[in-house]
Write an enzyme that holds these catalytic residues in place. Structure first.
Site: not given
Ligand code: NAP
Length: 246
Positions: A154, A158
């Site tokens: 990861y 990133k």
């Molecule tokens: P999440 O709640 O797990 O949601 C992930 C989203 O990505 C869902 O809409 C999922 O679709 C979609 N997805 C996953 N794999 C995919 C693929 N192969 N093709 C198309 N869509 C895909 O994650 P989140 O926390 O919102 O994270 C969003 C972004 O922010 C990510 O890049 C994550 O690394 C980054 N981020 C998050 C955090 C945090 O603390 N949450 C911190 C730093 C960075 P489905 O609903 O269909 O599964």
């Protein structure tokens, strides 16, 4: 702030992508978005976006698939006429210490979180160059800046996104295209809900503001970066992490 603009957001069925979609819709943007499999969440998000009086369309699209992403980009452009903003948000985690991390788990995270963004940029750069305008926002992470035990895949993906952001900014600046990254810290979504209580407590202890962030904290910055107010910012990575990485 985003009236008459259309955004394409990957992974907006849930979490940060959904919050970004809703915040952009509240600011007048039409929204096209991709999701991986969760159709009911995608349809619900679509309805919610439309309630702000803008147009919305969800596309089932795996960002790891080069030809599928190409098809969906074509469909979205034909549906909306033109796309102005691309948000590469789709991402997954497959955590584990390097000693026990499976090769497939390393590859899957790189393919989704890093190569997926490359696919989208590759397919959108032609149309963006032609219209001499486009804004790209990549959702990175503080893990990519500071490293994090258990997240070799990861944090590498990133960190890669930050390098990609700087290169895209330099390659396309002369065509009126900007590219920036947001590096969130710990934000309340499904992704962090699956962490153990012990891990969450340790994370909060390490955050100077002593709390996790809300998806809206990220969405507000995304709206700003997508707006004309940010049109002299490119190649930048903005941390939104409560001071975690200072
Ligand atoms: P999440 O709640 O797990 O949601 C992930 C989203 O990505 C869902 O809409 C999922 O679709 C979609 N997805 C996953 N794999 C995919 C693929 N192969 N093709 C198309 N869509 C895909 O994650 P989140 O926390 O919102 O994270 C969003 C972004 O922010 C990510 O890049 C994550 O690394 C980054 N981020 C998050 C955090 C945090 O603390 N949450 C911190 C730093 C960075 P489905 O609903 O269909 O599964």
């Amino acid at each position: 702030m985003l009236k008459n603009k259309t955004a394409f957001i990957t992974g907006a069925s849930r979490g940060l992508g959904k919050a970004i979609a809703i915040a952009m819709a509240k600011n007048g943007a039409n929204i096209a978005f991709a999701y991986a499999s969760n159709q009911s969440a995608a349809l619900e998000t679509c309805e919610e976006i439309r309630s702000f009086g803008v147009e919305a369309e969800a596309f089932l699209c795996d960002v790891t698939d080069f030809s599928q992403t190409g098809e969906v980009v074509k469909q979205a452009i034909s549906r909306f006429g033109k796309i102005d903003i691309l948000v590469n948000n789709a991402g997954i985690t497959k955590d584990g210490l390097i000693f026990s991390m499976k090769e497939q788990d390393f590859d899957k995270v790189i393919d989704t979180n890093l190569k997926g963004a490359f696919h989208m940029i590759k397919h959108f750069c032609g149309p963006f160059m032609k219209q001499r305008q486009g804004t790209i926002i990549n959702i990175s992470s503080v893990s990519g800046l500071m490293g994090n035990p258990g997240q070799a895949n990861y944090s590498a993906a990133k960190a890669g996104l930050i390098g990609l952001t700087k290169t895209v900014a330099k390659e396309f600046a002369s065509r009126g295209i900007t590219c920036n990254a947001i590096a969130p810290g710990f934000i309340e979504t499904d992704m962090t809900a699956k962490l153990s209580e012990k891990t969450k407590e340790a994370a909060i202890e390490a955050i100077p503001l002593k709390r996790m962030g809300k998806p809206e904290d990220i969405a507000n910055i995304a709206v700003f970066l997508a707006s004309d107010q940010a049109n002299y910012i490119t190649g930048e990575t903005i941390k939104v992490d409560g001071g975690l990485y200072v």
